[in-house]
Design an enzyme around this catalytic site. Structure first.
Site: not given
Length: 483
Positions: A182, A390
């Site tokens: 992730h 991110d």
């Protein structure tokens, strides 16, 4: 080859793990393993979109979800009894304080997380923490091995569990094992700042499939394997490394766009929205929602908003910036320092610019339910999503999905968020440049309705193409394929 720290840890675990050889009457189940699990009982807090997508797969296929309970156990770490609802079974592991400190607070979040987010200077590596990380990965592997049948498929999530596949292979598992990362994956030179980078790469290559959020993340992993692990690329872009063939893929996580829009509409008149409307009046609203984490670029964002107010005096009194930042890892000192620093910056900016009837920054160090956030997103004229780095950032996608297509807001998005690879019609900015972000805020607030509609429609096309269901189904299809 010299025995590695990882190899020594596996040798110690080997005697305590069951060998996986028995056939099964029921086969082809899905076993999900992650640091935390979603609730399956009625009345518990609603799972977020990602967790809901995993739950849907479990309900369809039938299977088991294993993860940490979030509880600290007195005495030693221990498994809790299984719970079941329909075809979904749930089993959690309570961690003893030393295991939690080494595995979660220590290696995972004090060493691995900062390196994966290109913040090597913040990493704090300890051999004892790494041993604890491997020990807890072994505990998860023992829990999986006890339930694993030959045709089961194991879907592992994120950086907490890099070592799980190697422990399962050591136990004799030949099942299809896949991991989805992730977070970003850093360039080889950054990854190599971890003293155990070779051990981690070797353990990752025990998976059959490694999923990344973006193509640059996959390329960074490939570069490491080719240059530092004597690997090479096979036909179909599979990698041969450490004596195994491992496939990689890019699977950008999506959101349930239609459901988000439904959540944004009927609850627009809820009590919280009424209070928000009453408090800001006719002010234009800029909204940001992030976990309290240094990777999110919160301090830099506050500075950019201050530059915006400096450069656009006519906007003062008519624009409100709402920053929602729920606490994150509050038992880690660096995260407490972030909170204190943001509170200080919010107070300083408000002290400089506030009027009797206007407060420029509203900083809330608390979380809100999704049913409350989605109407807030829909109300906001600008979604400001500027992480320094991110993996994906689902907030950016949720903001877009929540908008009224007849009068949508504008997304200002960091070029270093994974979502930037898909949401190309956002205003893409470098979060390290506060003046560029400030200029993008003014551009967003000045944008014509026609341009806003056009940009929003293009981003919605991307959201529908890479939906949450598409992400899940593509990964599981590739993981189940034997090539």
């Amino acid at each position: 080859m010299d025995e590695t720290m990882f190899g020594r840890a596996l040798s110690e675990l080997r005697g305590s793990m069951p060998r996986i050889t028995a056939a099964s009457a029921e086969s082809g189940r899905l076993i999900v393993v992650s640091n935390r699990v979603a609730p399956i009982e009625e009345g518990q807090p609603t799972a977020g979109g990602l967790a809901a997508g995993v739950l849907d797969a479990l309900r369809e296929k039938g299977g088991l979800w294993i993860g940490w309970s979030g509880d600290i156990a007195d005495g030693g770490s221990r498994l809790q009894p299984e719970r079941q609802k329909g075809r979904v079974r749930l089993q959690t592991l309570d961690l003893a304080q030393p295991d939690y400190d080494a595995y979660y607070r220590g290696f995972a979040n004090s060493a691995l997380w900062p390196v994966l987010h290109y913040r090597s200077a913040l990493a704090r590596f300890s051999r004892a923490d790494y041993a604890g990380y491997q020990r807890v990965n072994g505990m998860f592997a023992t829990a999986v091995a006890a339930k694993l049948e030959p045709d089961d498929v194991v879907w592992v999530h994120d950086y907490h569990l890099f070592g799980l596949a190697a422990a399962l292979r050591e136990a004799g598992a030949s099942n299809r094992l896949g991991i989805f990362l992730h977070t970003p994956f850093p360039a080889p030179a950054v990854f190599m700042t971890l003293p155990v980078h070779s051990d981690l790469a070797r353990s990752l290559c025990q998976y059959d499939l490694i999923g990344f959020q973006t193509e640059p993340d996959r390329r960074a992993f490939e570069d490491y394997i080719l240059r530092e692990a004597d690997g090479h690329i096979m036909p179909g872009r599979a990698l041969m490394a450490f004596g195994r063939v491992v496939r990689t893929g890019v699977y950008p996580i999506g959101v349930q766009a239609e459901e988000i829009r439904r959540q944004a509409e009927p609850l627009a008149d809820c009590a919280q929205m009424s209070r928000l409307r009453a408090s800001i009046g006719a002010s234009r609203l800029i909204i940001s929602v992030d976990r309290l984490d240094y990777s999110k670029g919160l301090a830099e964002r506050f500075l950019a908003y201050e530059r915006f107010l400096e450069a656009n005096e006519e906007r003062r009194g008519s624009v409100t910036f709402l920053q929602i930042a729920p606490p994150s890892r509050s038992d880690v000192e660096s995260y407490r320092e972030i909170r204190v620093g943001l509170e200080r910056e919010a107070g300083r900016i408000n002290g400089r610019f506030s009027e009797l009837d206007w407060t420029p920054v509203r900083y809330l160090n608390k979380g809100f339910a999704r049913q409350t956030l989605m109407p807030m997103f829909a109300r906001a004229d600008v979604g400001l999503v500027t992480p320094m780095r991110d993996g994906m950032n689902l907030v950016a996608k949720e903001y877009v999905a929540a908008q009224d297509p007849r009068d949508p807001g504008v997304l200002v998005l960091s070029q270093f968020a994974g979502a930037a690879c898909e949401l190309k019609s956002a205003l893409l900015v470098n979060p390290h440049d506060p003046d560029e972000v400030a200029e993008a805020l003014e551009q967003a607030l000045s944008m014509s309705l026609d341009e806003r509609r056009e940009r929003h429609a293009e981003m919605m096309t991307a959201l529908r193409r890479n939906s949450l269901s598409a992400w899940r189904d593509r990964f599981l299809a590739d993981l189940g394929a034997r090539r």
